[in-house]
Design a protein around this motif. Structure first.
Motif, PDB file in Angstrom:
ATOM      1  N   GLN A  76       0.831  -1.197   0.000  1.00 21.01           N
ATOM      2  CA  GLN A  76       0.000   0.000   0.000  1.00 21.01           C
ATOM      3  C   GLN A  76       0.866   1.247   0.000  1.00 21.01           C
ATOM      4  N   VAL A  77       0.570   2.139  -0.920  1.00 25.04           N
ATOM      5  CA  VAL A  77       1.242   3.435  -0.967  1.00 25.04           C
ATOM      6  C   VAL A  77       0.167   4.501  -0.790  1.00 25.04           C
ATOM      7  N   LEU A  78       0.380   5.359   0.196  1.00 22.22           N
ATOM      8  CA  LEU A  78      -0.586   6.409   0.490  1.00 22.22           C
ATOM      9  C   LEU A  78      -0.204   7.654  -0.321  1.00 22.22           C
ATOM     10  N   CYS A  79      -1.072   8.039  -1.240  1.00 22.97           N
ATOM     11  CA  CYS A  79      -0.774   9.141  -2.152  1.00 22.97           C
ATOM     12  C   CYS A  79      -1.594  10.360  -1.752  1.00 22.97           C
ATOM     13  N   PRO A 123      -3.066  20.440  -2.722  1.00 25.95           N
ATOM     14  CA  PRO A 123      -3.840  21.501  -3.386  1.00 25.95           C
ATOM     15  C   PRO A 123      -2.943  22.443  -4.180  1.00 25.95           C
ATOM     16  N   GLY A 124      -3.363  22.710  -5.388  1.00 29.51           N
ATOM     17  CA  GLY A 124      -2.616  23.632  -6.236  1.00 29.51           C
ATOM     18  C   GLY A 124      -1.492  22.977  -7.014  1.00 29.51           C
ATOM     19  N   LYS A 125      -1.172  21.732  -6.674  1.00 29.49           N
ATOM     20  CA  LYS A 125      -0.081  21.049  -7.374  1.00 29.49           C
ATOM     21  C   LYS A 125      -0.528  19.746  -8.024  1.00 29.49           C
ATOM     22  N   SER A 126      -1.358  18.993  -7.330  1.00 33.94           N
ATOM     23  CA  SER A 126      -1.745  17.680  -7.856  1.00 33.94           C
ATOM     24  C   SER A 126      -2.758  17.839  -8.990  1.00 33.94           C
ATOM     25  N   VAL A 127      -2.496  17.113 -10.079  1.00 33.28           N
ATOM     26  CA  VAL A 127      -3.438  17.124 -11.199  1.00 33.28           C
ATOM     27  C   VAL A 127      -3.685  15.693 -11.658  1.00 33.28           C
ATOM     28  N   ALA A 128      -4.778  15.526 -12.365  1.00 34.46           N
ATOM     29  CA  ALA A 128      -5.081  14.251 -13.012  1.00 34.46           C
ATOM     30  C   ALA A 128      -5.114  14.484 -14.513  1.00 34.46           C
ATOM     31  N   ILE A 129      -4.609  13.499 -15.247  1.00 34.92           N
ATOM     32  CA  ILE A 129      -4.708  13.537 -16.708  1.00 34.92           C
ATOM     33  C   ILE A 129      -5.526  12.329 -17.127  1.00 34.92           C
ATOM     34  N   GLY A 172     -10.728   0.575  -7.642  1.00 34.54           N
ATOM     35  CA  GLY A 172     -10.586  -0.568  -8.537  1.00 34.54           C
ATOM     36  C   GLY A 172      -9.886  -0.229  -9.831  1.00 34.54           C
ATOM     37  N   GLN A 173      -9.793   1.050 -10.112  1.00 36.42           N
ATOM     38  CA  GLN A 173      -9.158   1.492 -11.344  1.00 36.42           C
ATOM     39  C   GLN A 173      -7.639   1.366 -11.248  1.00 36.42           C
ATOM     40  N   HIS A 174      -6.995   1.156 -12.392  1.00 34.28           N
ATOM     41  CA  HIS A 174      -5.535   1.114 -12.446  1.00 34.28           C
ATOM     42  C   HIS A 174      -5.043   2.487 -12.886  1.00 34.28           C
ATOM     43  N   VAL A 175      -4.118   3.045 -12.162  1.00 34.51           N
ATOM     44  CA  VAL A 175      -3.600   4.382 -12.483  1.00 34.51           C
ATOM     45  C   VAL A 175      -2.075   4.391 -12.363  1.00 34.51           C
ATOM     46  N   GLN A 176      -1.517   5.440 -12.891  1.00 39.27           N
ATOM     47  CA  GLN A 176      -0.078   5.719 -12.717  1.00 39.27           C
ATOM     48  C   GLN A 176       0.035   6.994 -11.902  1.00 39.27           C
ATOM     49  N   VAL A 177       0.797   6.935 -10.834  1.00 41.49           N
ATOM     50  CA  VAL A 177       1.003   8.113  -9.990  1.00 41.49           C
ATOM     51  C   VAL A 177       2.449   8.561 -10.109  1.00 41.49           C
ATOM     52  N   MET A 178       2.630   9.779 -10.584  1.00 45.31           N
ATOM     53  CA  MET A 178       3.957  10.386 -10.624  1.00 45.31           C
ATOM     54  C   MET A 178       3.968  11.436  -9.526  1.00 45.31           C
ATOM     55  N   GLY A 179       4.938  11.356  -8.635  1.00 42.42           N
ATOM     56  CA  GLY A 179       4.933  12.289  -7.521  1.00 42.42           C
ATOM     57  C   GLY A 179       6.244  12.285  -6.772  1.00 42.42           C
ATOM     58  N   ALA A 180       6.198  12.846  -5.567  1.00 40.46           N
ATOM     59  CA  ALA A 180       7.408  12.957  -4.747  1.00 40.46           C
ATOM     60  C   ALA A 180       7.243  12.111  -3.488  1.00 40.46           C
ATOM     61  N   TRP A 181       8.142  11.179  -3.330  1.00 39.47           N
ATOM     62  CA  TRP A 181       8.164  10.298  -2.157  1.00 39.47           C
ATOM     63  C   TRP A 181       8.502  11.105  -0.911  1.00 39.47           C
ATOM     64  N   GLU A 222       4.618   6.904   1.711  1.00 39.58           N
ATOM     65  CA  GLU A 222       3.720   7.979   1.298  1.00 39.58           C
ATOM     66  C   GLU A 222       4.334   8.820   0.185  1.00 39.58           C
ATOM     67  N   VAL A 223       3.457   9.302  -0.673  1.00 40.03           N
ATOM     68  CA  VAL A 223       3.873  10.057  -1.855  1.00 40.03           C
ATOM     69  C   VAL A 223       2.957  11.270  -1.999  1.00 40.03           C
ATOM     70  N   ASP A 224       3.539  12.411  -2.327  1.00 43.04           N
ATOM     71  CA  ASP A 224       2.730  13.578  -2.696  1.00 43.04           C
ATOM     72  C   ASP A 224       2.507  13.535  -4.206  1.00 43.04           C
ATOM     73  N   ILE A 225       1.268  13.686  -4.605  1.00 46.94           N
ATOM     74  CA  ILE A 225       0.907  13.506  -6.011  1.00 46.94           C
ATOM     75  C   ILE A 225       1.254  14.743  -6.833  1.00 46.94           C
ATOM     76  N   ALA A 226       1.983  14.517  -7.928  1.00 50.64           N
ATOM     77  CA  ALA A 226       2.128  15.564  -8.939  1.00 50.64           C
ATOM     78  C   ALA A 226       1.080  15.334 -10.027  1.00 50.64           C
ATOM     79  N   THR A 227       1.103  14.123 -10.593  1.00 44.93           N
ATOM     80  CA  THR A 227       0.159  13.799 -11.669  1.00 44.93           C
ATOM     81  C   THR A 227      -0.358  12.378 -11.511  1.00 44.93           C
ATOM     82  N   VAL A 228      -1.657  12.215 -11.659  1.00 44.33           N
ATOM     83  CA  VAL A 228      -2.251  10.881 -11.761  1.00 44.33           C
ATOM     84  C   VAL A 228      -2.664  10.684 -13.217  1.00 44.33           C
TER      85      VAL A 228
END
Lengths: 198, 149
Positions: free
Chosen positions: A144-147, A151-157, A173-182, A188-194
């Motif tokens: 488990q990775v907590l993402c 606010p103001g930085k995380s976006v979804a594409i 249930g969806q499969h995603v790719q999370v690019m962010g900062a560990w 735990e990861v801060d989300i840049a882009t999902v």
């Protein structure tokens, strides 16, 4: 035309670490910069102009980094180096304990003159196990990775749509790719882009 | 979601193929990557010029299933070389197969664009060393062309 690589190398060989003019290096767009010619390296072989590891200490303009393979790297930051930590950042944000990837030009003395340094960057794929307004619980290879949404930085594409600050279309249930900062030494990861297929 | 029939013969036997490229870590690593091994070929390292390919074996194909997205890719095994060219900046890198992936079927129909230049479906994953030769790691995903060197 003088390449970004040539500028980095000549500046450092001339003893002028830290004196490469940002304007000179900034003449290339990001994609052109990364597409610039690099020395031939055999496919499958380690790239000498690339480094990964964790910062052990910071000394003046140099990051002292211990690679995960126990190889030690000295990574020189110059005026033209781009740094990333959940977004473009500054050298003072590079801290001991941070993980990193760096690309640059390997100098004769072994120092890597950095074109780009990505601090704590991760790019992981997994199933969404749970989702709230603030975070996504991601199952990444059984862990488990907590993402965290920032606010103001995380976006979804969503496929080819423009980046959106609205993460509410993501589903359990969806499969995603999370690019962010560990967040160092956590799961735990801060989300840049999902990235979502739909 | 509409899924089309896979092409026959596999499209990459005929010409270069366009698709999406991302990056993944492997080998010894930090953070969430620390549990990642050396990949299906046992040689994968983040700092080497390598990639994952969806059809390295029957077992690999049964996981990645690009055919469910309408893409047939031929069997290419550990060490096989591809040239990956960014459709954004035009930079390219030649890498060799070190792992099985990406899991194409889980992102079926996804499309990445640079302006009006787009490509669909995840067909290849590069190591950070390889990806950063053609794009910033912070882009995460890019359209590309895959060919043989």
């Amino acid at each position: 035309m003088t390449s970004r690589r040539q500028l980095l190398k000549s500046a450092l060989l001339g003893g002028g670490a830290g004196v490469v003019a940002a304007t000179a290096l900034g003449s290339l767009g990001p994609e052109a910069a990364f597409g610039a010619a690099a020395p031939d390296v055999a496919p499958g072989a380690p790239d000498p102009d690339f480094a990964e590891g964790r910062i052990r200490s910071v000394k003046e303009n140099t990051l002292l980094v211990l690679g995960s393979n126990m190889v030690f790297h000295r990574i020189r930051i110059v005026d033209g180096t781009s740094l990333w930590k959940l977004g473009p950042t500054t050298f003072d944000q590079a801290k001991p304990g941070d993980g990193l990837y760096a690309r640059g030009v390997r100098m004769p003395d072994g120092v890597l003159a950095a074109e780009a340094v990505w601090l704590n960057i991760v790019n992981i794929k997994g199933h969404v196990r749970n989702i709230t307004a603030e975070r996504i619980h991601l199952d990444h290879k059984g862990q488990q990775v907590l993402c965290h949404r920032v606010p103001g930085k995380s976006v979804a594409i969503y496929s080819d749509a423009p980046p959106s600050g609205d993460l509410s279309l993501l589903r359990v249930g969806q499969h995603v790719q999370v690019m962010g900062a560990w967040r160092p030494d956590t799961n735990e990861v801060d989300i840049a882009t999902v990235f979502s297929a739909h | 979601m509409t899924r089309s029939q896979p092409t026959d013969p596999p499209i990459d036997l005929l010409a270069a193929v366009q698709g999406e490229v991302s990056w993944f870590c492997c080998g010894t690593a930090w953070g969430p990557c620390s549990s990642t091994g050396k990949g299906a070929c046992g040689t994968c390292n983040s700092g080497s010029l390598q990639h994952a390919w969806p059809n390295t074996s029957d077992a690999c194909w049964s996981i990645t299933r690009p055919d469910s997205c309408g893409v047939s890719l031929s069997r290419r095994t550990c060490g096989f070389q591809h040239r990956i060219t960014s459709l954004c900046g035009g930079g390219s890198v030649v890498t060799s197969i070190a792992d099985c992936g990406p899991q194409t079927d889980l992102f079926c129909g996804e499309r990445s664009c640079c302006g009006s230049t787009c490509a669909s479906n995840r067909l290849i994953d590069l190591t950070p060393a390889a990806y950063s030769r053609i794009a910033s790691l912070s882009t995460g995903l890019r359209p590309c062309e895959i060919s043989t060197p």
